[in-house]
Design an enzyme around this catalytic site. Structure first.
Site, PDB file in Angstrom:
ATOM      1  N   TYR A   1      29.515 -61.114  66.943  1.00 61.62           N
ATOM      2  CA  TYR A   1      30.948 -61.399  66.762  1.00 61.62           C
ATOM      3  C   TYR A   1      31.344 -61.176  65.297  1.00 61.62           C
ATOM      4  CZ  TYR A   1      35.221 -64.293  66.624  1.00 61.62           C
ATOM      5  OH  TYR A   1      36.491 -64.767  66.443  1.00 61.62           O
TER       6      TYR A   1
ATOM      7  N   LEU B   1      47.029 -63.723  77.400  1.00 61.63           N
ATOM      8  CA  LEU B   1      46.723 -64.891  78.241  1.00 61.63           C
ATOM      9  C   LEU B   1      45.631 -65.766  77.621  1.00 61.63           C
ATOM     10  CD1 LEU B   1      46.803 -62.991  81.639  1.00 61.63           C
ATOM     11  CD2 LEU B   1      48.461 -64.704  80.881  1.00 61.63           C
TER      12      LEU B   1
HETATM   13  C1  AKB Z   1      34.557 -68.944  67.418  1.00 58.04           C
HETATM   14  O1  AKB Z   1      34.096 -70.080  67.314  1.00 58.04           O
HETATM   15  O2  AKB Z   1      33.916 -67.980  67.848  1.00 58.04           O
HETATM   16  C2  AKB Z   1      35.981 -68.699  66.952  1.00 58.04           C
HETATM   17  C3  AKB Z   1      36.052 -68.281  65.522  1.00 58.04           C
HETATM   18  C4  AKB Z   1      35.808 -69.252  64.441  1.00 58.04           C
HETATM   19  O3  AKB Z   1      36.338 -67.147  65.243  1.00 58.04           O
HETATM   20  N1  AKB Z   1      36.760 -69.876  67.171  1.00 58.04           N
END
Ligand code: AKB
Length: 318
Positions: free
Chosen positions: A142, A10
């Protein structure tokens, strides 16, 4: 024919990939999954859909067994800006769920595609034309999760023979589902605001270059890499892919060709700006071009025309 399970169906990529894969592989061969069943969603209503929370291994296993899945496209993830506000959750979701998927793939003989990101780069690397095989020291949680994900996928491939493949996606621009909590999201919001208000306040500063890609090219990248001849793959996890590199003022200038009154102003978010500055200005995607014929169709001009016409139609009906 493959039997594909898509997690996070989703989300921004999943909502379009599910529809695309149903066209390519047949509706009966694609099982979409997510944690909600929103009313009116084509992902939920136009094909097979399973409620799966990827933190619960039994829910993934049940779907794999029930539908005789042989290919898992694992998309569930927390993006960069949101990841900085809750790093522990970002680790749990991004690495924890990938590890579960890889273990299931090993046990049930599935191949795995999962996206990595330009976020794997952070400090001490070549920022322009960043090479495929380059030093990875991400500065965001991340990026740490995506870099770890690449290592895990390589490990499962080498140690257990699981067919793992991935790409390092840049910012993805789409007109169907909004991205949630990324650093490159400005490049999507700017089109919505151009149509709604003819003005956009950018949280990323002028002069900040990042790689970007229009969603139709991203969908092709996923399917083409999944279908690529394994004998030709020198790399696996994960390929640099890009379609364009621009800064906010360049997309604004392109929008002005269609909406002359459009104006961009800047209200820079220091957290997102620092993330953007740690990422490549542009990627070298030669390996993807050579090993599986990666060749994006859209550039900034053609993407802008298509985005604006699709969004005009969509926003008129809202
Ligand atoms: C983000 O901005 O976190 C993502 C990516 C570049 O992995 N769009």
């Amino acid at each position: 024919m493959r039997k594909i399970l898509i997690t996070g169906a989703l989300g921004q990529i999943g909502s379009e990939l599910t529809v695309h894969m149903r066209e390519v592989y047949g509706t009966a061969n694609v099982v979409a999954s997510g944690r909600r069943t929103p009313k009116g969603s084509v992902v939920v209503e136009d094909g097979i859909f399973e409620l799966i929370d990827t933190s619960d291994v039994s829910q993934i296993v049940n779907a794999v067994k029930k539908h005789k899945i042989d290919t898992i496209v694992h998309l569930s993830a927390i993006l960069s800006a949101v990841g900085e506000s809750d790093p522990v959750k970002a680790w749990d979701v991004n690495v924890g769920s990938l590890l579960k998927v890889l273990e299931i793939a090993r046990e049930y003989n599935c191949s795995v595609f999962t996206p990595s990101s330009i976020a794997v780069f952070g400090v001490g690397y070549q920022k322009m034309k960043t090479p495929q095989d380059e030093y990875q020291r991400p500065t965001t949680m991340y990026g740490v999760t995506k870099s770890s994900g690449e290592l895990l996928c390589d490990y499962y491939s080498k140690r257990f023979g699981v067919d793992t493949r991935g790409v390092r996606f840049p910012g993805l621009i789409s007109n169907v589902t909004l991205p949630g909590g990324g650093t490159t999201d400005y490049a999507v919001h700017i089109y919505y605001e151009a149509i709604k208000n003819k003005k956009y306040s950018s949280f990323i500063n002028k002069g900040t270059y990042m790689d970007m890609m229009y969603m139709p090219d991203a969908l092709d990248a996923i399917v083409n890499l999944i279908e690529a001849d394994p004998a030709k793959l020198i790399h696996r996890n994960a390929f640099n892919v890009t379609a364009m590199s621009f800064a906010p003022e360049h997309v604004a200038d392109e929008i002005k060709k269609h909406i002359p009154e459009f104006e961009i102003v800047y209200d820079v978010d220091p957290v997102k700006q620092a993330i953007a500055e740690s990422w490549p200005d542009s990627l070298d995607d030669t390996a993807a071009r050579e090993e599986w014929d990666w060749n994006p169709k859209y550039n900034l001009q053609t993407m802008t025309s298509d985005m604006l016409s699709k969004l005009r139609a969509k926003l008129k009906n809202e």
